[in-house]
Design a protein around this motif. Structure first.
Motif, mmCIF file in Angstrom:
data_model
loop_
_atom_site.group_PDB
_atom_site.id
_atom_site.type_symbol
_atom_site.label_atom_id
_atom_site.label_comp_id
_atom_site.label_asym_id
_atom_site.label_seq_id
_atom_site.Cartn_x
_atom_site.Cartn_y
_atom_site.Cartn_z
ATOM 1 N N TYR A 1 12.720 -1.621 4.271
ATOM 2 C CA TYR A 1 11.479 -2.386 4.361
ATOM 3 C C TYR A 1 11.441 -3.184 5.666
ATOM 4 O O TYR A 1 10.387 -3.628 6.085
ATOM 5 C CB TYR A 1 11.347 -3.370 3.180
ATOM 6 N N SER B 1 5.040 2.644 -4.358
ATOM 7 C CA SER B 1 4.517 1.384 -4.894
ATOM 8 C C SER B 1 3.014 1.515 -5.055
ATOM 9 O O SER B 1 2.277 1.462 -4.080
ATOM 10 C CB SER B 1 4.867 0.220 -3.975
ATOM 11 N N PHE C 1 -0.485 -3.884 2.934
ATOM 12 C CA PHE C 1 0.493 -2.929 2.391
ATOM 13 C C PHE C 1 -0.177 -1.690 1.828
ATOM 14 O O PHE C 1 0.277 -0.578 2.064
ATOM 15 C CB PHE C 1 1.348 -3.621 1.323
ATOM 16 N N THR D 1 2.321 0.788 3.698
ATOM 17 C CA THR D 1 3.204 1.536 2.799
ATOM 18 C C THR D 1 3.269 3.006 3.173
ATOM 19 O O THR D 1 4.287 3.675 2.957
ATOM 20 C CB THR D 1 2.750 1.384 1.329
ATOM 21 N N TYR E 1 5.850 3.353 5.770
ATOM 22 C CA TYR E 1 7.170 3.201 5.145
ATOM 23 C C TYR E 1 7.544 4.471 4.392
ATOM 24 O O TYR E 1 8.666 4.981 4.510
ATOM 25 C CB TYR E 1 7.145 1.984 4.202
#
Lengths: 506, 247
Positions: free
Chosen positions: A392, A304, A298, A457, A460
């Motif tokens: 997600y 995040s 990730f 990530t 994303y």
């Protein structure tokens, strides 16, 4: 064969007594059920507590004692160590057949007083209270259709599993001696206990020995695909121990710059990263195995930000860079070594070094990609997100994984190029440190910089429109492309101008 | 004693340069943290600022101080030095000098960092319970930040000296320069990761030199010095293995 029985007579007698005790116990539990004699014997042999807590430790002791007796002088009777391994494994397998035959006979004699000599084709009705033995019996009968066939398959699987173990331990004895066998036995047994107590045995089945011996663990619990993978791995282990291997051409440069030991350590570290992630999240039963892979890769971004996620992805990026640094340092250290004279000139040796590093990078990226694919297709896919952010879900697709691996490879390549450029001025150690510090500042200030160690990530967040991932990715692609283009042009230039007297800067 | 002082004089330039860089970074981060964070207590400015730098503190205190040991061994200098004094005495003085320099560097820089942080701290008006009193010497952190700064700087300097000692051991025994220099940093990163994964982050060695890294009430002095003891044990074990391999 007779020797094995005689030398281990007390412990095998204990095994027989325990088996009879368990058989009697099962008799009282199954007395109202119409399982027939073969179903009854099946229920005794498929009792995983008997297998793991009684049969396996006793057979460990028997195998260890048999192997310990093998002296080096025995080796001269065989063509080579592999031939000896084959002979000993076959001998032990024959002993196992006799062992199971005797055990079967003992249980048969106990059960024949109460059960008819019948084969059961149907499942047995379950009582009001849960009965694990009936459940397992029904699983076998439902799958094989026949209690006798199920029994034969279960026993055969036991013999297969123990044969694999015996071959492995004989092989380890040849390499590391009896100390190695003890360590291997402890590791195998502890892993087996962990597999029994947790659901890890179905997540990574080939690691846990109970999946190699207990048929309902290996097949019914894990599914047919994982069962086939486990059996295939068992066969590969057998073939490896028997000395049947795919021949790999060894090149001299490979052994100087990237040693076998370094390759083993780096790939073991990679596997350990996966294992650590799975173990740490084993308690979370709602998280699928693919989610664990996603959490490992990730990384840390704007939305995040997490130090531990960043450290995980950084370790994965740094492993191949460490190899690059180590090889560069070795090249400088052993620049005048006699092995280097095998190359046309120092520049050619240098080029060979770069090629070996690139090959390593390709293998590394491919390994990660294949592990991901294997986990995706053997697992249950992405878990149900419930009320969580549905975007997600983009991370759950295999297409995203394929795209990410390409980005991962490009990032690694860019790291390598930057490392080599900086190392020319400052040395390998400072260059490595600078790259780590650069990535750390990228994490600290939540920037999306070129070659900063991209995680899933970033894909994303790019989809969410939070970062400028496309620009930094373009720069990450351009840097190694330009570098290798320049090298290729220089190489062509010097190759085509070898007749002229040029002062080559080596 | 004379050798020890000579070695201090020979190698003092490196810690001076590093101290300047370290102070500049610490003060810069202190200003940034002061402007971007809610500051409930003066010491928190230093806490937030030092956390950013402490990740690569093992690099700071290992590579610049260990490379001399590596090259001394590699170039055969120790063989010539043994004409004038016993080899192990020379090595001992050298290591002691390096540890002293690391200790002084980290101690002085962190004391200055605490003083600057407390001076520039702008305490927020928000009434929030920071729970800092549950941290290690929490009340001292809140009420006497300067005294806490002295104690913490002393402890941090001691811990960084241990990292430097580890670097000296790897530099002396390992032939591969790259591995020898980076071994302490790689070990600490992997140890941090492994302890984080298995849920033992309270006894990770990284927790001993990063202030208030974990939840305030999860760490205490016993756990800190337990992790220091584990690190020393690992160091002794690695040295023993490397020595056996060398002999």
């Amino acid at each position: 064969m007779y020797n094995i029985f005689y030398q281990n007579r007390y412990i095998l007698l204990l095994n027989l007594c325990l088996l009879c005790f368990i058989a009697e116990q099962n008799l009282t539990e199954l007395t109202t059920s119409d399982v027939g004699i073969w179903g009854y014997i099946l229920s005794v042999f498929t009792d995983h507590y008997y297998a793991i807590y009684c049969m396996v430790p006793i057979l460990f002791v028997v195998i260890f004692r048999s192997i310990k007796e093998i002296s080096d002088i025995t080796l001269i009777r065989y063509k080579n160590r592999s031939a000896m391994t084959v002979a000993l494994t076959v001998g032990f397998t024959r002993w196992l057949v006799i062992y199971f035959a005797i055990s079967l006979l003992a249980v048969f004699l106990i059960g024949i007083r109460h059960y008819p000599m019948s084969v059961v084709f149907d499942k047995v009705q379950v009582d009001i209270f849960y009965n694990e033995l009936i459940e397992i019996f029904n699983m076998y009968t439902g799958y094989f259709g026949n209690s006798l066939v199920a029994l034969i398959c279960a026993i055969s699987y036991y013999i297969f599993g123990f044969a694999v173990l015996a071959a492995l331990l004989i092989f380890i004895n040849g390499k590391f001696g009896s100390k190695g066998i003890i360590q291997a036995v402890i590791i195998v047994y502890v892993l087996m206990l962990i597999g029994l107590k947790t659901n890890l045995k179905s997540l990574i089945p080939f690691v846990f020995f109970n999946n190699y011996i207990i048929l309902h663990h290996g097949l019914f619990v894990n599914g047919i695909i994982k069962f086939i993978v486990t059996v295939a791995l068992g066969i590969l282990i057998l073939l490896y121990c028997f000395g049947i291997r795919i021949p790999i051409k060894k090149r001299a440069s490979k052994s100087i710059f990237i040693t076998q030991r370094e390759i083993v350590i780096t790939f073991s570290l990679l596997i350990a990263m996966f294992a650590a992630e799975f173990i740490s999240k084993a308690a979370f039963v709602d998280i699928s195995s693919w989610d664990k892979v996603v959490s490992l890769f990730f990384g840390s971004g704007k939305i995040s930000s997490s130090l531990i996620s960043w450290i995980k992805i950084m370790i994965i990026y740094m492993i191949p860079l460490y190899i690059a640094g180590s090889t560069t340092q070795k090249f400088q250290q052993y620049a005048n070594a006699s092995v280097i004279i095998r190359f046309k000139n120092r520049q050619a040796a240098h080029q060979s070094l770069v090629n070996k590093n690139l090959q390593f990078y390709v293998c590394y990226a491919l390994t990660i990609w294949m592990i991901g694919l294997m986990i995706y297709y053997t697992g249950s896919g992405v878990s149900d997100l419930g009320d969580m952010d549905k975007s997600y879900a983009v991370l759950g697709s295999i297409k995203t994984w394929n795209i990410y691996i390409v980005i991962f490879f490009i990032n690694m390549l860019c790291d390598f190029v930057l490392f080599r450029i900086i190392a020319k001025c400052t040395g390998a150690v400072i260059s490595f440190s600078i790259i780590i510090i650069y990535k750390y500042f990228g994490y600290l200030f939540k920037l999306c910089l070129p070659s900063m160690g991209y995680g899933l990530t970033h894909l994303y967040e790019y989809k969410m429109g939070v970062n400028s991932f496309d620009i930094s990715l373009i720069i990450t692609v351009i840097i190694p492309a330009v570098y290798f283009l320049i090298i290729a042009m220089r190489w062509l230039y010097y190759v085509n101008h070898t007749n002229r007297k040029h002062k080559q800067k080596i | 004693m004379k050798l020890y002082l000579n070695l201090l004089k020979r190698y003092y330039i490196i810690p001076v340069i590093l101290s300047v860089i370290y102070i500049v970074l610490l003060v810069a981060f202190a200003y940034t943290s002061n402007n971007n964070s809610i500051i409930l207590h003066e010491i928190l400015v230093y806490d937030y600022a030092s956390r950013n730098i402490d990740f690569f503190l093992p690099l700071f205190v290992s590579i610049p101080f260990a490379f001399s040991m590596y090259f001394m061994k590699k170039n055969g200098f120790l063989k010539y030095a043994s004409i004038r004094s016993l080899e192990h005495n020379y090595i001992k003085c050298h290591v002691l000098a390096q540890l002293t320099l690391v200790f002084l560097m980290i101690f002085i820089v962190n004391v200055i960092g605490v003083i600057v942080s407390c001076q520039i701290a702008e305490i927020s008006d928000i009434s929030m319970d920071s729970q800092l009193s549950n941290a290690i010497l929490g009340n001292l952190q809140i009420e006497h930040p300067y005294i806490f700064g002295l104690i913490w700087s002393f402890h941090k300097a001691f811990v960084c000296s241990l990292i430097c000692l580890f670097a000296q051991i790897t530099a002396y025994y390992i032939d591969n320069f790259f591995l020898a220099m980076l071994a302490p940093f790689i070990y600490l990163v992997i140890e941090n990761f492994v302890t984080g994964v298995i849920g033992l982050e309270t006894i990770s060695f990284t927790t001993t030199f990063i202030l208030n890294r974990l939840a305030y009430d999860s760490v205490n002095i016993f756990k800190i010095y337990l992790s220091v003891a584990i690190f020393i044990g690992v160091m002794i074990y690695i040295r023993k293995k490397l020595r056996e391999k060398q002999s």
